[in-house]
Design a protein around this motif. Structure first.
Motif, PDB file in Angstrom:
ATOM      1  N   LEU B  31     -40.387  11.344   1.161  1.00 55.98           N
ATOM      2  CA  LEU B  31     -41.618  11.728   0.460  1.00 55.98           C
ATOM      3  C   LEU B  31     -42.804  11.657   1.409  1.00 55.98           C
ATOM      4  N   THR B  32     -42.855  10.583   2.194  1.00 53.73           N
ATOM      5  CA  THR B  32     -43.962  10.426   3.137  1.00 53.73           C
ATOM      6  C   THR B  32     -43.971  11.573   4.137  1.00 53.73           C
ATOM      7  N   ILE B  33     -42.797  11.911   4.667  1.00 50.55           N
ATOM      8  CA  ILE B  33     -42.738  12.986   5.662  1.00 50.55           C
ATOM      9  C   ILE B  33     -43.230  14.291   5.070  1.00 50.55           C
ATOM     10  N   LEU B  34     -42.798  14.582   3.849  1.00 49.34           N
ATOM     11  CA  LEU B  34     -43.205  15.847   3.241  1.00 49.34           C
ATOM     12  C   LEU B  34     -44.717  15.880   3.031  1.00 49.34           C
ATOM     13  N   THR B  35     -45.288  14.740   2.615  1.00 45.27           N
ATOM     14  CA  THR B  35     -46.733  14.726   2.382  1.00 45.27           C
ATOM     15  C   THR B  35     -47.502  14.777   3.689  1.00 45.27           C
ATOM     16  N   ILE B  36     -46.986  14.099   4.721  1.00 46.36           N
ATOM     17  CA  ILE B  36     -47.644  14.170   6.028  1.00 46.36           C
ATOM     18  C   ILE B  36     -47.706  15.613   6.480  1.00 46.36           C
ATOM     19  N   TRP B  37     -46.593  16.318   6.278  1.00 47.82           N
ATOM     20  CA  TRP B  37     -46.579  17.707   6.706  1.00 47.82           C
ATOM     21  C   TRP B  37     -47.692  18.474   6.002  1.00 47.82           C
ATOM     22  N   LEU B  38     -47.816  18.221   4.703  1.00 48.70           N
ATOM     23  CA  LEU B  38     -48.862  18.895   3.920  1.00 48.70           C
ATOM     24  C   LEU B  38     -50.232  18.574   4.490  1.00 48.70           C
ATOM     25  N   PHE B  39     -50.445  17.290   4.811  1.00 47.25           N
ATOM     26  CA  PHE B  39     -51.746  16.868   5.347  1.00 47.25           C
ATOM     27  C   PHE B  39     -52.016  17.526   6.695  1.00 47.25           C
ATOM     28  N   LYS B  40     -50.987  17.532   7.549  1.00 49.88           N
ATOM     29  CA  LYS B  40     -51.181  18.112   8.878  1.00 49.88           C
ATOM     30  C   LYS B  40     -51.462  19.597   8.755  1.00 49.88           C
ATOM     31  N   HIS B  41     -50.764  20.209   7.837  1.00 51.98           N
ATOM     32  CA  HIS B  41     -50.909  21.636   7.615  1.00 51.98           C
ATOM     33  C   HIS B  41     -52.337  21.962   7.180  1.00 51.98           C
TER      34      HIS B  41
END
Lengths: 650, 650
Positions: B31-41
């Motif tokens: 979950l953290t990885i997916l949200t980080i990706w969203l944030f970085k994006h």
């Protein structure tokens, strides 16, 4: 608070000892790596790295057992309490404070053999669950992820037969022989404890899992026939899964009635039901997780690799948490991910994941094998029974024969490309026992029967890895099996006979036209393959990248439209031309790229290029992976260094 | 045998539950990885991945605590036996069979707070030794391995001052303030258990370790001043090491007299001796392992990577087994390996090791932070004391101020490049507490004092990560600290002021002329740098590759012979020309390459090119890492896309 501080201080003795014990293993691995390097450098092939790791393990085991004497700590207190159960958790009330204790297992202080309960040896022989939960998953996953899928699927029928029917045959065959032996030993008075029929069956299940890692490394290096490689590799990967499910089904059946360890038809059926349920459940779970694709993370390889790793591990844990078999789930997860997810990864993540799992597999495998060597001396409840051991070796040999020869005979009735007798002998010979057999047998060493099984299994593993593994190269030349075969050419030459098998063709077309476009960016877009009525659905399921592919395919396929009838004649032509030219050159691949790195790239490239367009099959065998598929022109200029007859045919 | 089967069957409930609990963490990470990706994006910078992981952990903690009720298993048996000790191992005699139990720890059933001993929560809050032995080592090693050594060594004096003197000041300062608070609380009757002065000092030690991972990620992305980055990063890496040694010295001093928890000059001196011994021992061990080079494995990247990984891990274990601190050893091992061993690795292994440790660091870090969030609700012995918490926040703030401001004042007396007040404020603000503080505080939660410390520490970590971490970007603009600074140009501009510091110059020359040729393939051969009398020795210590380098150097250096006087004028010229041109272009680095991948390559390239030949210094600042050093021609043709004033000067 003295006692408490002792427990929690970072420099207390037990903690330091644990570090020292772990250090022993790390040093063993380091030593193994250095020696492997020496062997590779000098092209010494008679001892594989796993066999070497075992030898080092053995030596360290001897030193630990006979060389070092750690003064026995006096901390063991025997409580003589009136408890009639052994709960998993124990709370001990020591003058008002409660201390929690967890059960580690039964300590056998049997009447017949004196235990010299050495704490150091006990600690070096650590919790067998570590094998199942930490060391096996990466090995199994790597096996699935690095599977040469094309050769695997071409022989899928035979592989399934050997792995499923063969392993079950072998399990029951070994079980029956052992039961005969045990009954005889009981009559003679050679056996000192209980040994039921279910124990025999369990023994049959655990020693039926083959692990020809040694043999396959040699096959890979010598470039032995790809079909033989695929049969052995596929069988060993799948029969690990079969053996683990089989053994747990037998255990699940066992406790039904404590005294009824005899054979019951009903209970066998129930076991069979458990087997099917667990296997298919684990299979679906693995495939389902593998199919879940993530496509948007391509810009961040670190996140992508992390996610990939976590998804694979969570498959294992999810299966275990659901009461299924994590090892089976993670195997099919690996196969599915290699087939679909791999195509969606960024190039950097493809490299990273390959390298990561290669490293994990390498470390875990060598760890297990050096641990095996160590266990022969550090394990303290060995029961070596000469008669049982002789019986087991005989049973294992006969069980393998009962698997390979009858099944090969039956399969040859259906196969156009027969499995020759020399191949059968090699498969018989290459039935090594390895990590899975060991892990299954060390998992439970509580009873007398299990201890005897464990000791015997250890010897079987040693024997097969050293003798059969080391004898592979002489065996190949003795059986006059050709080496130095180039897998790509071999494939084209043979494809006419195999791939026309209709189940494979239907699956391949369905996979290529519908599954691949749905789950990855590669392949033709769904808008092209689905019927017109599904247009809107197809559009929303197709990724933008796929349309780019479509443009290219459109340009190319106008020249290439061939129907199925043409394809078979094309195959026939290719075969003739290859044989006619007579000068099959063998391209030596650079061996420095490791057992899996370079070959795998080619493998994937070739799979990509085997393009099927709208039900029409088109095979473009190309040798140079650097050349992109779009640049194909007809007829291509002959490339001077290699004779490439297939391309001239087109 | 029913009980036995229950213990060993692969599908027994405890095993399934363990898998489920581990699965929770894997899901959290996913979950953290997916949200980080969203944030970085979306370029969202106010919440770092670690802060995010904590939030998810908190949410899952709430759900586990209040949402799910697992029926309490009735397996806990309380034995009321006449034992007056709590040994590490317990043998329980259950009707003739012996079962082994291992001590897990004290279960607090204190009089003052009711414990709702929930088995699920207890299991989710797993053994804190896992943090020390599995999760921290890769994080610390990666910090050392990815250290920007040039900027680090340029500021080494200031970094050592902040890390050693500063941390000790902070520790004692916080300890004294807390002792005042605790004395006051005792007088008011606000405290419910023992709290000695050593406990206060211990608290000071564990909250003095800063971990500005959040801040540094933002610094890296915004390209904040390299010196500020180096100061913060260097301090946080080294003060982890200082804090762990400091806290274990305090613990080692503690049990001397059970009732004498008061301040004793002699005991403090003894602690100081322990501190020095442990630190220098761990330091030497780490450096020694790091220096051990392996040069012949270059042909087999898998073996090389495996060996590298094992060597790093064995450093940790060896240090722990010797009674030293593994974390400190592994840190200096990482720094040494990055400096020497890295140059000997094959290119593929360089990538593999970088990527492997990057991934391990990423996973371990996010795991720790999500675990922290979870612990706030899953840990069952929290002691939240409002007054203690207020006192701790105040003490932490003042302790950080007592570290930064006075030391900066003193350092500015000696530094030519002063640390400005705005830099000092940012360093003050960036004193986040993270993984190390948490790991140290959860390691021992047996007593009332330790439980209160743990709960308070958790709140401090939450506060600093969310508030200070999130406020970094506003803080930077408020302090008018320039962003978007290119580190290479910045370096050339400043080098005139710093590198003339004589200890650095002596070390650099010694390292370059003697250590690097001895330990790696790079640098000039020893035959060129050692005096003639040592000829035979030099020849046998120099690797063949180094002679190839020599050939190139010979060709080049005939044009370049400059003495030290010229060097400083060269520096001055460069500075003038850069300033005169006025058009300092900032080369935007591609941010997709991750926080460490791309920058590091440049870093290493630049270090390589800063060639010193036979005592003569020559600086060739080049921007293009693809260009090999041999192809330098004078004067080089001006490369059109970049203004490159340094090269024109030459």
């Amino acid at each position: 608070t003295g006692g408490l501080l002792k427990l929690t201080s970072p420099k207390d003795t037990p903690h330091r000892q644990d570090s020292a014990y772990l250090l022993i293993f790390i040093m063993l691995l380091t030593l193994t790596i250095l020696t492997i390097w020496l062997f590779k450098h000098r092209r010494f092939r008679f001892l594989h790295e796993t066999g070497l790791a075992m030898i080092y393990g053995l030596l360290v085991g001897v030193i630990l057992r006979y060389g070092i004497h750690v003064p026995q700590s006096m901390s063991d207190v025997v409580l003589e309490c009136a408890v009639n159960a052994s709960p998993a958790t124990l709370l001990v009330n020591v003058s008002g404070r409660f201390y929690e204790y967890t059960l580690k297992g039964e300590v056998s202080r049997g009447k017949d053999h004196q235990v010299q309960d050495d704490e150091m040896l006990r600690k070096v022989t650590f919790d067998p669950e570590v094998f199942f939960n930490i060391l096996l998953p990466p090995i199994i996953f790597h096996a699935g992820y690095s599977l040469k899928r094309r050769h695997f699927f071409r022989n899928i029928g035979s592989i399934l037969a050997y792995a499923f029917i063969g392993t079950v045959i072998s399990c029951f065959f070994i079980g029956l022989i052992m039961y005969g032996f045990v009954t005889f030993m009981k009559a003679v008075g050679q056996i000192g404890g209980d040994f039921f029929f279910t124990d025999c069956l369990f023994f049959g299940a655990i020693v039926s899992a083959t692990d020809p890692v040694t043999v396959l490394a040699i096959f890979n290096e010598l470039k032995v026939d790809v079909d033989l490689y695929a049969l052995l590799f596929g069988e060993s990967v799948l029969n690990d899964a079969v053996a683990i499910v089989l053994s747990s089904s037998i255990v699940a059946y066992q406790p039904a009635g404590d005294n009824s360890h005899s054979f019951e038809a009903m209970a066998v059926l129930k076991s069979f039901g458990v087997f099917l349920g667990v296997f298919s459940g684990s299979f679906s779970l693995g495939v389902a997780t593998g199919v879940m694709t993530f496509t948007k993370l391509r810009d961040f390889p670190l996140l992508e690799t992390g996610l990939f790793f976590l998804m694979s591990w969570s498959t294992f844990l999810l299966a275990e948490a659901c009461g299924m078999t994590g090892v089976v789930a993670v195997l099919f997860c690996g196969i599915t991910q290699a087939h679909y997810t791999y195509n969606n990864l960024s190039r950097e993540s493809q490299d990273r994941t390959k390298q990561l799992f290669e490293l994990l597999n390498f470390l875990a495998e060598n760890f297990i094998f050096s641990y095996m060597g160590l266990t022969l001396f550090s394990f303290q409840s060995h029961v070596f029974n000469p008669m049982f051991i002789i019986g087991a070796f005989l049973a294992v040999f006969l069980g393998r024969a009962a698997n390979i020869y009858p099944l090969s005979f039956l399969l040859n009735l259906g196969r156009r490309n027969k499995i020759g007798m020399n191949f059968q002998h090699v498969m018989m010979f290459a039935g090594l026992r390895g990590a899975m057999t060991f892990a299954l047998s060390i998992r439970d060493t509580a009873t007398y029967a299990r201890q005897m099984m464990f000791s015997t299994t250890l010897l079987i593993v040693f024997f097969t890895v050293w003798i059969c593994g080391g004898g592979t190269t002489p065996m190949l030349s003795f059986m006059s099996i050709p080496v130095g075969v180039d897998s790509d050419q071999e494939y084209s030459r043979r494809s006419t006979k195999h791939e026309s098998a209709w189940p494979f063709r239907i699956w391949y077309t369905f996979d290529h036209n519908y599954l691949k476009p749905l789950l990855t960016h590669s392949g033709p877009p769904l808008t092209a393959t689905l019927p017109a009525c599904c247009g809107p659905l197809a559009r929303c399921l197709t990724s933008p990248q796929a349309y780019e592919n479509e443009g290219r395919l459109h340009d190319d396929d106008s020249d290439f439209i061939l129907n199925d009838a043409n394809v078979s004649s094309l195959y026939a032509d290719v075969t003739v031309s290859t044989d006619a030219s007579g000068s099959r050159t063998i391209n030596p691949k650079p061996s420095a790229a490791g057992p899996f790195g370079e070959n795998r790239d080619r493998e994937l490239d070739l799979v990509e290029r085997e393009v099927t367009i709208r039900g029409t099959r088109l095979v473009l065998p190309m040798d140079d992976p650097a050349e992109p598929p779009t640049t194909v022109t007809l007829p291509p200029p002959p490339s001077p260094p290699r004779s490439d007859p297939h391309r001239h045919r087109l």
